[in-house]
Design an enzyme around this catalytic site. Structure first.
Site: not given
Length: 444
Positions: A331-333, A427
């Site tokens: 997720e993200c990072g 993502g």
């Protein structure tokens, strides 16, 4: 049951610092945060020594919010609101706002406002908040940035005379209490210089000028009680069927200074499903521990890009696990870490793991076009998850677009949001498992 919400008339009004102060003076506090934020809960945990939990109707559902709130209650629950009291996903009053959560849970609200540049007019502000939705129990106010006790007395007289709402005290202006902002709101607790000193000053101001006995009375007498045998403290039915499904499985979770954005309810839900949780550090460890699934959450990999890039052994370990068919959720990072590289604002590119065929370009602005709550649909356009996006970066050099999930905004906007190549799911979206059980079944 003792509980109350501390909510502001707007962002930047001081509710976080006052929340921290109140959490420091009461015993055995259960801290909560309205909305999807990761930063404020870190401060709550630093202060109370207890885990902090998010309350978010959009991502968790009403039953999920109830379950988390009741399950984690200790001696007194203190909920920190988000933005202004009534600010949410739209202009309705059932909009996932702080007011919506307080009304739904039946907890009293203590409203925080500042005393800068006003006198009697402050009563009109309180009255407006009280009248907009009479179902919300605004039981008291705390006034921040007050110049003197004499000024507070003027505010108190006006508010109590014209609104009937009790004034519970004030916090004086003090430049030593400033905490710098970054990304999601505040720096992580571990990064705030002299945090303990700031808290000590704030605690003393609260002890001097805020009526803690009255706050405790409000929390005790005006909170809806519940029966511990009620189903409200059982897991929501829509996720209970996953109990013990993954007994014997191990999930390895990235946890260090670069990766720390996880919802505590998500980690506990993994254990509820039967997973044994192991932690590892992409910064310092040489390999992923023995596991069946890898989970890389959000954080600030861009702040540690050089250290992460130099740890080639960890890259090799993650790639090996991927090649062995172990599912990876990022997720993200975590997604940024699995990309080909992170390009800093000044132009330097740091090589990353290379499992996602793109480069992440850091910017100095929040990507407003991809900001906020989203539904996540699969390739058949069926909702399978709920989450939110918040990032200061954009994608570039996408060599092969393997995004197979679609983000859907309330206003109808859509975009492809999660790369999915074989057993990899990566993502920008941060996902809360309570509203994403169908996605969890697919990934896990």
């Amino acid at each position: 049951m003792k509980a109350f919400m501390l909510a502001g008339v707007s962002s930047g009004i001081g509710k976080t610092t006052i929340s921290m102060a109140l959490m420091s003076v009461f015993n055995n506090v259960s801290p909560f945060k309205v909305g999807p934020d990761y930063i404020d809960p870190g401060f709550h945990e630093f202060i109370t020594g207890n885990k902090s939990y998010n309350l978010d109707i959009f991502m968790m559902g009403e039953q999920g919010v109830k379950y988390s709130f009741y399950k984690h209650h200790k001696d007194i629950s203190i909920i920190e609101g988000v933005m202004g009291l009534y600010d949410g996903m739209d202009n309705s009053l059932d909009n996932n706002s702080s007011a919506h959560i307080a009304r739904f849970l039946g907890v009293p609200v203590i409203l925080v406002l500042d005393g800068v540049g006003k006198s009697t007019s402050i009563a009109a502000q309180v009255l407006g908040y009280k009248m907009l939705d009479p179902r919300v129990n605004i039981s008291g106010v705390i006034i921040n940035k007050v110049s003197s006790a004499k000024t507070y007395a003027i505010f108190k007289e006006a508010i109590e005379k014209y609104t009937g709402v009790k004034c519970l005290g004030f916090v004086e202006k003090n430049d030593k209490l400033n905490i710098s902002s970054q990304h999601l709101g505040l720096l992580q607790a571990s990064e705030v210089e002299d945090l303990r000193e700031k808290l000590s000053i704030l605690k003393n101001l609260v002890l001097q000028n805020i009526d803690l006995k009255e706050i405790e009375k409000i929390a005790s007498e005006q909170t809806r009680t519940f029966n511990e045998n009620e189903t409200e403290i059982e897991p929501p039915l829509y996720i209970s069927y996953l109990k013990d499904r993954y007994v014997g499985k191990i999930i390895a979770i990235a946890q260090d200074r670069a990766f720390s954005f996880y919802y505590n309810d998500n980690i506990e839900f993994l254990e509820y499903m039967g997973f044994k949780v192991k932690y590892f550090s992409p910064l310092k460890d040489s390999k992923v521990p023995e596991c069946d699934i890898i989970y890389l959450g959000g954080g600030y990999p861009e702040n540690f890009a050089e250290e992460l890039s130099n740890n080639k052994e960890m890259f090799n370990s993650i790639r090996k696990n991927y090649e062995q068919g172990k599912n990876i959720l990022a997720e993200c990072g975590g997604f940024m870490y699995l990309s080909n590289g992170i390009e800093q604002i000044e132009g330097k590119v740091y090589q990353m793991c290379g499992l996602v065929p793109c480069v992440v370009n850091m910017t100095n602005r929040l990507d407003i076009s991809r900001f906020g709550y989203i539904l996540i649909n699969n390739k058949n356009d069926i909702e399978i998850a709920r989450g939110h996006e918040f990032h200061y970066s954009k994608l570039k050099a996408v060599l092969e677009d393997t995004r197979k999930f679609k983000a859907v905004k309330k206003d109808g906007r859509t975009w492809e949001c999660i790369f999915n190549e074989k057993n990899l799911y990566a993502g920008y979206p941060h996902i809360h498992f309570f509203g994403s059980y169908k996605f969890i079944e697919e990934v896990f």
